[in-house]
Structures are given as C-alpha cells and as structure tokens.
Scaffold this active site. Structure first.
Site, short mmCIF file in Angstrom:
data_model
loop_
_atom_site.label_atom_id
_atom_site.label_comp_id
_atom_site.label_asym_id
_atom_site.label_seq_id
_atom_site.Cartn_x
_atom_site.Cartn_y
_atom_site.Cartn_z
N CYS A 142 0.87 -1.17 0.00
CA CYS A 142 0.00 0.00 0.00
C CYS A 142 0.91 1.22 0.00
CB CYS A 142 -0.89 -0.04 1.24
SG CYS A 142 -1.93 1.42 1.43
N CYS A 153 -11.32 14.61 3.71
CA CYS A 153 -12.42 13.74 4.16
C CYS A 153 -12.34 13.66 5.69
CB CYS A 153 -12.30 12.35 3.53
SG CYS A 153 -12.23 12.40 1.73
N CYS A 156 -10.80 10.57 7.72
CA CYS A 156 -9.48 10.04 7.35
C CYS A 156 -8.38 10.86 8.02
CB CYS A 156 -9.33 10.09 5.83
SG CYS A 156 -7.69 9.58 5.27
N CYS A 380 -6.47 1.50 6.52
CA CYS A 380 -7.04 2.55 5.67
C CYS A 380 -7.39 3.78 6.49
CB CYS A 380 -8.34 2.07 5.02
SG CYS A 380 -8.11 0.82 3.80
N1 SAH Z 1 -7.41 9.30 -1.65
C1 SAH Z 1 -7.69 7.97 -2.10
C2 SAH Z 1 -6.77 6.90 -1.57
C3 SAH Z 1 -6.41 6.89 -0.11
S1 SAH Z 1 -7.49 6.23 1.10
C4 SAH Z 1 -9.11 7.61 -1.79
O1 SAH Z 1 -9.75 8.33 -1.03
O2 SAH Z 1 -9.62 6.67 -2.36
C5 SAH Z 1 -7.80 4.54 0.77
C6 SAH Z 1 -9.19 4.12 1.23
O3 SAH Z 1 -9.33 4.19 2.66
C7 SAH Z 1 -10.27 5.02 0.68
O4 SAH Z 1 -11.34 4.24 0.23
C8 SAH Z 1 -10.65 5.83 1.90
O5 SAH Z 1 -11.90 6.41 1.78
C9 SAH Z 1 -10.55 4.81 2.99
N2 SAH Z 1 -10.51 5.38 4.34
C10 SAH Z 1 -10.07 6.59 4.72
N3 SAH Z 1 -10.18 6.76 6.05
C11 SAH Z 1 -10.71 5.61 6.54
C12 SAH Z 1 -11.03 5.16 7.84
N4 SAH Z 1 -10.85 5.93 8.91
N5 SAH Z 1 -11.53 3.92 7.97
C13 SAH Z 1 -11.71 3.13 6.89
N6 SAH Z 1 -11.41 3.49 5.64
C14 SAH Z 1 -10.91 4.72 5.45
#
Ligand code: SAH
Length: 387
Positions: A142, A153, A156, A380
C-alpha cells in the site's frame, strides 16, 4: 488542483529554488513563500529511452542504462559497490541516477511480522508511510502518492493535516522497491517472496498527482529491466472521484483496477464525507466509473467505510444497491478505522450484516474488508506520518 509542479517558474537567489509570484502593477513582482526544489532525478522517473539519454549525458554508453536498470528493477539494489559488471569509473558517474529519495525513520510490524508499516522521510523533510501486507497467496504494498492529502475527508487521518506536496514518480516507485527488497531478502516471515499487488491507498489522492502516478504505474508494470514486472491487474488506484482524471486513466491503456471511495449513495451525505462531491456528484462519478469499466473490462471496486449511525442505514444500502446493480462492480465495505479526535466509530455488527444482506438482495457482489494493521495505525485512513 493544488500542489502541482511546474507552475512556479520565477527563479530567486539560489538557482534551484523556485518561487511563485502574485500579480502586481507592471514592473513589480512580489515573491511569496519560495517553493523547495524537486526531488532529485532518479532512474525510476525515466522510461528506458530517457534512461539511455541520461546515461549518455553522463558520458557513458547507452547500454549502461540497461545494466543499471537490471540492478535496480531486477536485483532491487541501489548499492553501486554491488554492481561489479560496471567499471569503477562508470559506477561513480551512474550513481547520479540513483540518489537516496526515501530514508526510513521508523518501522512497525504486526500480524507476526507479515504486516509492516514504514515511515519515510523525503529529501525535504516531508513524511510519508507505506504498508506491506503478506497473505498466504499474495503480497500487497500500500503506497502513498502525496505527502498529506488535500481532499479533507473528515473520517481520514491523512486529510486532517492537509497537503504538503506531490510525490515524484521515483519516490512512489521506491516504496514498492523497498518492499520487494525486504521480501527478496527474506525479511518478512514466510520465506523469500515477491510483491504481487500494489494499492494506491496510502497517503494522498493519486489522481490529484496524475502524471507522476501514471508514470509510476508504468514503472511497476513494465517487465524487467524496464520496470518491476507486476501485473497491471494487481495494481489498484483508489480515488475520491476526480471525474476528468478517471476518464483520462481509462485511456492510458493500463488495465489497472479502479477503486472509487463512495462512502455514501446520496449527495447530501457524500458532500460532507467526501467534500469533492460538491464538485462532482454521485451520479457523475458513478458514470465515470462505469465508463472506466466498459473501456478497461475491469471490475470497479466501490469503497464504502461503514460509519456507525452515519452512513450504515438499511435505506442507504438499498439506495446503493439500486445504483450499482447489474454493473461490472464489487462493493468493498470497510469497517471504519478509528482516527485521533474523531467521534465516529465502526458500525454495529448487526447493522453491518444488514447492510451486506441488502446489497446481496440486489445481486451486488460485496465483501467486508479484513482490515490489517489497525494496531499500528497502518489501516485505511490511519496514515498520518507523525514522528
Ligand atoms: N485518496 C484515495 C486513496 C487513499 S485512502 C481515496 O480516497 O480513495 C484509501 C481508502 O481508505 C479510501 O477508500 C478511503 O476512503 C478509505 N478510508 C479513509 N479513512 C478511513 C477510515 N478511517 N476507515 C476506513 N477506511 C478509510
């Protein structure tokens, strides 16, 4: 899009430092914060033709580019001393194409050593993280594509500190090479192995750093000695849904898997969970995803973090099911991983089960992701790259 390169053209002082300027009355230029120089040029930034040209510029025969590439992409070494097929003088000159881009700051492991998160320092002090996950049948790296992220977001961790900068192609590739090297050297329990999958699910929004990311994917999928020879089917680019970039990616002729971070089937909620939704709505982003699937024949993955009492209601599962049924799609439900300072948590098990059942009722392929690395803040959305 913020953070791109190439828009800062005014030279100041030190010739490598570039700065931006704001418009002023004629004859006046006001300099704002100088931008730091770019990461040094590296072999992995270049395709084979450009490598041959670069090697020639250094005063070496072009075929040295092939030798150097074999060392880097096949033997996974940047150690000039180990390149005994190169004359000492050549090694010294060619070293200019293998600058150190990533310096490990800290490593954390869990799952008996089969999940490993590395915190890296880049040349300018920016910090990023990558995670290696070994499963019985595959190894997934990853990777990060930006230091920080500008997508904001709220669930995140990466988004909370904003965007520092885009990563270069070689900085992205080096994360995979480092993982491949650790595996080849038997550092990961399970015996020597190879990286079979790469997911752009680390820090950053890959499609906001489009050129570098696409070029990095090329390095990953090109067969040795041009690249790492990983199957394009094993590469997943995950995005919040930058619609024009999804369209462009479909035309690159690289059948990588697209993962779309949807997280809500309705604009009202998605506007708050994935703020870029105020620019490109659910319907638009799904259309882009279906066009991607049609063009590449690849199943699109819809990512949906299940957040207790926020987006996990059965009616939302039903709405999601109606939006994606009969498409080349797979829904990946991710129990929300906790992040510092957030009041949100993962859904109750019974709500998660009901959500799955609703999707299955619509005939939608769905799985709940087994999230690895939570204990080391490596799952994630947990990558914050703090020291
Ligand atoms: N910016 C990209 C890639 C990075 S995040 C994107 O948003 O797709 C990779 C994945 O993890 C994304 O699907 C994101 O929404 C998810 N993610 C982010 N924060 C998270 C959290 N706290 N718990 C679970 N998934 C999360």
């Amino acid at each position: 899009m913020r953070g791109g390169w190439g828009t800062f053209t005014t030279l100041v002082g030190n010739s490598r430092e570039k700065a931006s300027h704001v418009s002023q009355p004629p004859g006046q230029l006001t300099f704002v914060a100088p931008r730091r120089a770019k990461p040094a040029r590296h072999l992995a930034d270049l395709n084979m033709a450009a490598r041959r040209a670069a090697v020639a510029e250094l005063g070496e025969k072009p075929f040295r580019a092939d030798q150097l590439s074999r060392h880097y992409f096949s033997h996974l070494t940047s150690d000039l001393e180990a390149m005994t097929d190169l004359p000492a003088a050549a090694r010294e000159r060619l070293g200019a194409l293998l600058p150190t881009l990533l310096t490990p700051v800290r490593e954390m492991t869990t799952d008996a050593g089969t999940t490993r998160k590395t915190l890296w320092r880049l040349f300018d002090g920016a910090l990023v993280e990558s995670v290696l996950m070994r499963y019985p049948d595959r190894v997934t790296m990853c990777v990060s594509s930006q230091a920080g992220c500008g997508m904001n977001c709220p669930f995140c961790a990466t988004g909370q500190a904003g965007l520092t900068r885009n990563m270069s192609t070689a900085e992205i590739v080096e994360q995979v090479v480092a993982g491949a090297r650790a595996l080849a050297q038997g550092q990961i329990p399970g015996g020597p192995g190879r990286v079979s999958n790469v997911v752009f699910m680390g820090m950053g929004e890959p499609l906001a750093n489009y050129k570098q990311v696409v070029e990095a994917v090329r390095r990953m999928v090109e067969p040795a000695p041009d690249g790492l020879g990983i199957s394009a089917r094993g590469v997943t680019v995950s995005t919040v849904g930058l619609v024009p970039a999804i369209g462009k990616l479909a035309d690159e002729g690289m059948p990588v898997t697209l993962a779309l971070s949807l997280h809500a089937p309705d604009d009202e909620l998605r506007d708050t969970l994935v703020p870029i939704n105020t620019r490109w709505k659910v319907a638009e982003v799904l259309d882009a995803a279906w066009a991607y699937a049609a063009k590449t024949k690849r199943r699109v993955s819809i990512e949906y973090a299940l957040i207790k009492d926020i987006n996990d209601q059965e009616w939302r599962a039903d709405l999601l099911g109606k939006l994606v049924r009969n498409k080349l799609v797979h829904v990946n439900l991710i129990p929300l991983n906790p992040t510092p300072g957030s009041k949100w948590t993962a859904s109750r098990p019974e709500d998660e089960r009901a959500f799955v059942r609703r999707l299955e009722f619509h005939g939608v392929p769905v799985t709940v992701r087994d999230t690895r690395g939570r204990e080391i803040d490596g799952a994630c959305g947990q990558l914050a790259a703090a020291e």
